[in-house]
Design a protein around this motif. Structure first.
Motif, PDB file in Angstrom:
ATOM      1  N   SER A  89      -2.941   1.350  -9.572  1.00  0.00           N
ATOM      2  CA  SER A  89      -2.194   1.913  -8.453  1.00  0.00           C
ATOM      3  C   SER A  89      -2.745   3.277  -8.046  1.00  0.00           C
ATOM      4  O   SER A  89      -2.874   3.574  -6.850  1.00  0.00           O
ATOM      5  CB  SER A  89      -0.717   2.055  -8.825  1.00  0.00           C
ATOM      6  OG  SER A  89      -0.162   0.803  -9.138  1.00  0.00           O
ATOM      7  N   PHE A  91      -5.721   4.336  -8.315  1.00  0.00           N
ATOM      8  CA  PHE A  91      -6.999   4.177  -7.627  1.00  0.00           C
ATOM      9  C   PHE A  91      -6.775   3.775  -6.176  1.00  0.00           C
ATOM     10  O   PHE A  91      -7.439   4.286  -5.257  1.00  0.00           O
ATOM     11  CB  PHE A  91      -7.865   3.140  -8.346  1.00  0.00           C
ATOM     12  CG  PHE A  91      -9.231   3.025  -7.752  1.00  0.00           C
ATOM     13  CD1 PHE A  91     -10.190   3.983  -8.010  1.00  0.00           C
ATOM     14  CD2 PHE A  91      -9.567   1.970  -6.902  1.00  0.00           C
ATOM     15  CE1 PHE A  91     -11.452   3.914  -7.441  1.00  0.00           C
ATOM     16  CE2 PHE A  91     -10.822   1.889  -6.327  1.00  0.00           C
ATOM     17  CZ  PHE A  91     -11.766   2.855  -6.601  1.00  0.00           C
ATOM     18  N   ALA A  92      -5.815   2.874  -5.955  1.00  0.00           N
ATOM     19  CA  ALA A  92      -5.503   2.449  -4.590  1.00  0.00           C
ATOM     20  C   ALA A  92      -4.934   3.614  -3.777  1.00  0.00           C
ATOM     21  O   ALA A  92      -5.300   3.821  -2.610  1.00  0.00           O
ATOM     22  CB  ALA A  92      -4.523   1.281  -4.624  1.00  0.00           C
ATOM     23  N   ILE A  93      -4.061   4.392  -4.404  1.00  0.00           N
ATOM     24  CA  ILE A  93      -3.467   5.537  -3.708  1.00  0.00           C
ATOM     25  C   ILE A  93      -4.541   6.558  -3.354  1.00  0.00           C
ATOM     26  O   ILE A  93      -4.567   7.101  -2.242  1.00  0.00           O
ATOM     27  CB  ILE A  93      -2.362   6.160  -4.589  1.00  0.00           C
ATOM     28  CG1 ILE A  93      -1.150   5.236  -4.617  1.00  0.00           C
ATOM     29  CG2 ILE A  93      -1.984   7.554  -4.099  1.00  0.00           C
ATOM     30  CD1 ILE A  93      -0.101   5.625  -5.641  1.00  0.00           C
ATOM     31  N   ALA A  95      -7.598   6.055  -2.741  1.00  0.00           N
ATOM     32  CA  ALA A  95      -8.404   5.545  -1.628  1.00  0.00           C
ATOM     33  C   ALA A  95      -7.744   5.829  -0.287  1.00  0.00           C
ATOM     34  O   ALA A  95      -8.395   6.266   0.665  1.00  0.00           O
ATOM     35  CB  ALA A  95      -8.635   4.034  -1.797  1.00  0.00           C
ATOM     36  N   VAL A  96      -6.461   5.603  -0.222  1.00  0.00           N
ATOM     37  CA  VAL A  96      -5.760   5.781   1.046  1.00  0.00           C
ATOM     38  C   VAL A  96      -5.537   7.260   1.360  1.00  0.00           C
ATOM     39  O   VAL A  96      -5.719   7.707   2.491  1.00  0.00           O
ATOM     40  CB  VAL A  96      -4.434   4.995   1.023  1.00  0.00           C
ATOM     41  CG1 VAL A  96      -3.592   5.309   2.253  1.00  0.00           C
ATOM     42  CG2 VAL A  96      -4.723   3.497   0.957  1.00  0.00           C
ATOM     43  N   TRP A 178       7.025   5.908 -10.903  1.00  0.00           N
ATOM     44  CA  TRP A 178       7.011   6.426  -9.533  1.00  0.00           C
ATOM     45  C   TRP A 178       6.777   7.920  -9.427  1.00  0.00           C
ATOM     46  O   TRP A 178       6.014   8.348  -8.541  1.00  0.00           O
ATOM     47  CB  TRP A 178       8.269   5.959  -8.775  1.00  0.00           C
ATOM     48  CG  TRP A 178       8.134   4.498  -8.433  1.00  0.00           C
ATOM     49  CD1 TRP A 178       8.694   3.449  -9.090  1.00  0.00           C
ATOM     50  CD2 TRP A 178       7.317   3.925  -7.399  1.00  0.00           C
ATOM     51  NE1 TRP A 178       8.283   2.254  -8.541  1.00  0.00           N
ATOM     52  CE2 TRP A 178       7.448   2.516  -7.497  1.00  0.00           C
ATOM     53  CE3 TRP A 178       6.489   4.459  -6.418  1.00  0.00           C
ATOM     54  CZ2 TRP A 178       6.780   1.639  -6.638  1.00  0.00           C
ATOM     55  CZ3 TRP A 178       5.829   3.582  -5.553  1.00  0.00           C
ATOM     56  CH2 TRP A 178       5.980   2.190  -5.675  1.00  0.00           C
TER      57      TRP A 178
ATOM     58  N   ALA B 302      -7.287  -1.510  -1.570  1.00  0.00           N
ATOM     59  CA  ALA B 302      -6.237  -0.521  -1.837  1.00  0.00           C
ATOM     60  C   ALA B 302      -4.975  -0.866  -1.054  1.00  0.00           C
ATOM     61  O   ALA B 302      -3.857  -0.804  -1.587  1.00  0.00           O
ATOM     62  CB  ALA B 302      -6.740   0.874  -1.476  1.00  0.00           C
ATOM     63  N   GLY B 303      -5.154  -1.233   0.217  1.00  0.00           N
ATOM     64  CA  GLY B 303      -4.005  -1.612   1.032  1.00  0.00           C
ATOM     65  C   GLY B 303      -3.252  -2.784   0.436  1.00  0.00           C
ATOM     66  O   GLY B 303      -2.011  -2.790   0.383  1.00  0.00           O
ATOM     67  N   ALA B 305      -3.170  -3.749  -2.712  1.00  0.00           N
ATOM     68  CA  ALA B 305      -2.515  -3.360  -3.968  1.00  0.00           C
ATOM     69  C   ALA B 305      -1.251  -2.555  -3.695  1.00  0.00           C
ATOM     70  O   ALA B 305      -0.205  -2.798  -4.306  1.00  0.00           O
ATOM     71  CB  ALA B 305      -3.491  -2.542  -4.825  1.00  0.00           C
ATOM     72  N   ILE B 306      -1.349  -1.599  -2.769  1.00  0.00           N
ATOM     73  CA  ILE B 306      -0.190  -0.749  -2.485  1.00  0.00           C
ATOM     74  C   ILE B 306       0.937  -1.563  -1.852  1.00  0.00           C
ATOM     75  O   ILE B 306       2.119  -1.377  -2.176  1.00  0.00           O
ATOM     76  CB  ILE B 306      -0.611   0.429  -1.574  1.00  0.00           C
ATOM     77  CG1 ILE B 306      -1.527   1.376  -2.353  1.00  0.00           C
ATOM     78  CG2 ILE B 306       0.605   1.174  -1.046  1.00  0.00           C
ATOM     79  CD1 ILE B 306      -2.160   2.462  -1.514  1.00  0.00           C
ATOM     80  N   LEU B 309       2.572  -3.403  -4.578  1.00  0.00           N
ATOM     81  CA  LEU B 309       3.265  -2.430  -5.428  1.00  0.00           C
ATOM     82  C   LEU B 309       4.621  -2.088  -4.848  1.00  0.00           C
ATOM     83  O   LEU B 309       5.663  -2.171  -5.522  1.00  0.00           O
ATOM     84  CB  LEU B 309       2.393  -1.172  -5.530  1.00  0.00           C
ATOM     85  CG  LEU B 309       2.909   0.040  -6.293  1.00  0.00           C
ATOM     86  CD1 LEU B 309       2.776  -0.184  -7.790  1.00  0.00           C
ATOM     87  CD2 LEU B 309       2.143   1.310  -5.895  1.00  0.00           C
ATOM     88  N   ILE B 310       4.617  -1.689  -3.590  1.00  0.00           N
ATOM     89  CA  ILE B 310       5.864  -1.271  -2.945  1.00  0.00           C
ATOM     90  C   ILE B 310       6.800  -2.463  -2.747  1.00  0.00           C
ATOM     91  O   ILE B 310       8.007  -2.391  -3.017  1.00  0.00           O
ATOM     92  CB  ILE B 310       5.559  -0.575  -1.605  1.00  0.00           C
ATOM     93  CG1 ILE B 310       4.816   0.744  -1.873  1.00  0.00           C
ATOM     94  CG2 ILE B 310       6.837  -0.333  -0.809  1.00  0.00           C
ATOM     95  CD1 ILE B 310       4.308   1.436  -0.624  1.00  0.00           C
TER      96      ILE B 310
END
Lengths: 458, 458, 458
Positions: A89, A91-93, A95-96, A178, B302-303, B305-306, B309-310
């Motif tokens: 997570s 890593f994904a965050i 990236a964005v 979180w 990433a999109g 995964a996020i 996640l959410i």
């Protein structure tokens, strides 16, 4: 700037703007060739440089998997699924967030929100990252005229993500999901890019203090370490880690092959981390430097591993595998601030000192009751400081004053801002799981799943 | 063609033959340089292009390990050794079948067995793949005059193997080894190459329908998904997966770190999958496009995964790690049909929709009692369809009609042929292990070994 | 020389010295281009060649992780932490020893301590490896004028480390840590470099016997195998492996996903191992050859895996996963001596014979009561000999006499010197743990830690 040592060329390019940078580049190649060689064409230089970013970038991306495996291997099995969730997570965050805010904040190209290139930049530009149009290539928005913006963005993003990966290990086994992810949002969107701009964006640490940090012993690794340290202090140690009598209770990792795999992945990825930070390989001199960096990076890791191997045998009469792993990583962190100028022997020694640091710093932290689950503070913060100082031994452009003041400024900024953020998160939503949940394990308590549902616990 | 968007150039090269393609290439470079740059030499272009195939190829090869780890982590421990056996065997079979039949069937270079470049190609050429003579290089059999045949063969082979990897996950824990391997022989030797020729070999979907599929959301991922779906329907669900009352019983994977490692491996490999599908990096424009693709591919993952996640937090009040992993993979599949033209923001959204798809499609399949052990149908088939449709949002060359009809034609072909093949295998030798063997686990029943012989089962 | 087949060019460069080599290189490119192409510039050639070493090098470095995972997966859980410790330590030791002694011993550039280029070189030069000055590039100490010394050093180092990795698997579960590491010091500092200089340093096997070994079936793999064999004979089998009645007791690996992961890692790394051994990719002909090597290497592995798959089914009525894994590895070893000249079909067959060898050699070794824990002797030694002989089938420059005599000379040297060293280590400090420690497991006995402390043993 960017993650590397090419300050003068980059600064020139920034100031002159893109058009003149295009002209400047080929002569740069020429200057490095005294013998009658034939220069690579300007197109080839552009391609080689972009390719370095792409290869370097995917190797550094792979480090995210390395951190995930290292940390999953070093926590207890009841917290493994959560540790994995955090790692993918974050890593994904990263990236964005780096796309939304970080990239332009880190590389304002002179458009500072606070400060200027001349007087010192303090806060970069705000805005989302935009890559050049498809197929247009060099004649449009390519940064600095020397490589594609996309390749540069991709490469730099991975450093931002690495910083976040460092934090998750220290705080494992007790922090809620979180709040940790919200911290990651701020770390990757604001904290990391702002301080990175001070050096690699051409800001005040670069222009006023002559700070040198080739690939990020301070800018990446110590930053992750400071953020982790602030979190560890506010979060407190795991239940049962320290007895009332002040004794440290060893808590063993649940899967050492995973931890070893993670270390090997990080070792591999570090060739991209340091080698890519040369930022260019389109001339003979640049590719020779990238090669040197690969060799030095490898030998520094070896030095750190061997130092920890021998030292744990001498001190404890038994080799400690996790110390050897962390020794290798500390060797890598130590060489990161200057992987180019040392000789192979020098690089080995710099890395070996990193390995020694780990062996002594891990129990020292325990004496201070700072519970760092995977040893990230010794490896990334303390060895990071060592590596940043060690630049002065082999690179005459570095001054001990400039290095120390930069270490302090970056450290104070990151530690204070992270601390405030952790406090706010603690006040608003709480950052630590309940005692019962911690004992049960975060996997069942927070996720409702187990990492190894079939392997019974002894 | 091939796995990419360079249709016009490639088609030209195919029609003009090799000699004129050699001449055409340098001017192609020139056309992309408005500023006074110096072109890379034609040799350098050839080398860069071949190098892209080699780097892209080894990254896609690595995805085979990713699928193996993902699947080994998501099955129960009693079936892990079998899942590993299937994965390494199918990769080996794909390598040989693609060499023996697939490559020329997929790339007939105009020599269609049924159809023609003008009226539409339907069935390619038969014959083993032959690489050019040693050390001869460009002047002999090099394809299209722009890269070495060997590098192209190596790269394209890996896509064929990926298709086979997708199938094994869905059918895990109940299919017999040998029928699965025989299916793999036909899939990699005939089914995949034939339908791939329709688009990437310049066949009728490419020439008559204007179908666009840059790196294979449909040509690779949905094909694997359709073959898996046909198998899942004929094979039936695992014992105990659905109760008589219609309730779904969750069956947890035995090793989530492995599954996470597999996901990271796939994420890494995807840079080669999509980036390599640019098929060229010998010009400034091409390497800039490859860079953009790397960046977009990353942010789409990433999109995804996020989003997962959410969404799992919102829907179930608990984050689901396996959904996050599959969300990242669905993001990757979604961006695969067009990783070049979207902006970073667009790519993030396209990927995020993929993540949403997974969260809703996994329980939907369960309602239909289609037992897909690792979620390959949502990830590769449904997100693959989404990604193929999404091309029209960012690439004006794509038409919704052309995309939909191509999705349907490819889907119908693969689903029907796979279904017939599964039926034949079922009739001739049986495709499912006995009830007793399934309960015991395939490892002991079929292989006589255990993946983790020392870890007692809870 | 070096690890490859470019003997004539390299030898020329060595003899003429660096300056003239600079001149020679561009014409080399010209000679390979009959069509009117434009050569890559001499700078580009240098960069491409160095880049091949860097990419090849990091792929071979990754093989160290592959060996670690393969071996950790194939030993019992009580010995896993020790196996990991040995693997990461040996890699670190190899890095330092190759720098301190190995590199110049292996590549004396004509400065033989014993012998000469004309009469045959037997013992290379002594001295630490020195890389060229920063940023100087081609005009200074760059070796052969064709690639940076740093990249070459980095690449060649990884082959030395690979040799050491091979030994650790055979001797697992009973050898003490420190004697093993001391052996590694000598193997990587002296044994490997000395024998490698005979071929790749231009020594007597190369100049007097016309020995051909492209990437090291003999020079790397059989050398590791001979050293392992000597150790296995002196160390003896594990307790309980062979009954008094002469029956072999199967001892299962504790974690087959790890073993499979290790195999995939090795498969991937082998593209760097064989492909990088082309030693150049700056011309069209060179990159076409590298591509061919990638394709042949892949298909040979596939051939080995499929052969073992089918053969274990036929012989034992059950597929044996570990045989399939070792079959793939044996296929890779088999093609390593000549990955360039075979056709794809030929490479598949050469690899398949390797797979057959493994299936028969593993039980054969057991009959001889040679206890090879991971099957390294069949894979690396026996398939290595096969691969070295098989060169004569596809490369007319090879003679069966030259190959056989070289196999024997290298084998005798390594086996005898290793045997003496093992005997000395046995006499001085003992090489085997006590019976009690072996039964307890090396992890608790020697390291005081467990690899999987929470997974109870069945």
């Amino acid at each position: 700037m960017r993650a590397g040592g090419k300050d003068n060329i980059m600064k020139l390019a920034t100031k002159l703007g893109l058009a003149s940078a295009l002209v400047a580049l080929p002569s740069m190649g020429l200057a490095q060739d005294a013998v009658p060689g034939v220069d690579a064409s300007s197109d080839s230089i552009f391609i080689f440089n972009s390719l370095l970013f792409l290869i370097g970038g995917f190797l550094v991306m792979w480090m995210a998997a390395g951190f995930a495996m290292l940390e999953a291997g070093l926590v207890r099995s009841k917290n493994v699924a959560m540790q994995l969730t955090k790692n993918i997570s974050l890593f994904a965050i990263a990236a964005v967030m780096y796309y939304l805010i970080g990239y332009n904040l880190m590389y304002p190209l002179g458009n500072w929100s606070v400060g200027s290139d001349e007087t010192g930049g303090y806060l970069g530009a705000f805005g989302v990252a935009v890559l050049e149009a498809v197929g247009v290539g060099r004649d449009a928005a390519d940064d600095y005229g020397y490589a594609s913006t996309g390749s540069d963005f991709y490469f730099q993003l991975m450093f931002c993500a690495t910083t976040a990966s460092i934090v998750s290990g220290t705080l494992a086994e007790r922090i809620k999901l979180w709040p940790f992810l919200i911290f990651t949002v701020v770390l990757t969107g604001l904290i990391y890019p702002i301080q990175a701009s001070w050096k690699w964006g051409g800001g005040f640490l670069d222009s006023q203090y002559g700070f040198l940090d080739f690939a990020g012993s301070t800018v990446v690794h110590s930053v992750g370490g400071w953020a982790a340290l602030a979190g560890a202090l506010i979060l407190g140690p795991r239940i049962g880690k320290y007895t009332k009598e002040g004794r440290t209770v060893p808590i063993m990792g649940s899967n050492l092959p995973l931890a070893t795999l993670g270390t090997f992945i990080l070792w591999l990825g570090w060739f991209g981390f340091n080698g890519g930070s040369q930022l260019a390989m389109g001339t003979v001199g640049d590719v020779a430097d990238v090669s040197r960096i690969f060799a030095n990076t490898n030998t520094a890791a070896a030095g750190g591993a061997i130092a920890a191997l021998i030292l744990t045998q001498v001190l404890y009469k038994k080799v400690d595998l996790t110390m050897v792993l962390n020794g290798a990583l500390a060797g890598l962190v130590s060489i990161t601030a200057e992987p180019l100028t040392p000789t192979l022997g020098g690089a080995t020694l710099i890395g070996a000192v990193g390995g020694v640091i780990v062996v002594f710093a891990v129990p020292m932290l325990d004496k201070l009751k700072i519970d760092d689950v995977v040893g990230a503070i010794p490896v990334h913060l303390i060895a990071g400081i060592w590596g940043t100082i060690a630049v002065v031994f082999t690179n005459s452009d570095a001054t001990i004053g400039g290095q120390l003041i930069s270490i302090i400024i970056v450290g104070a900024f990151v530690f204070v801002v992270s601390g405030i953020l952790w406090f706010i998160l603690k006040a608003v939503m709480g950052i630590r799981v309940s005692e019962e949940e911690e004992i049960t394990g975060l996997d069942m308590a927070e996720l409702g799943m187990e990492a190894y549902p079939e392997f019974s616990k002894s």
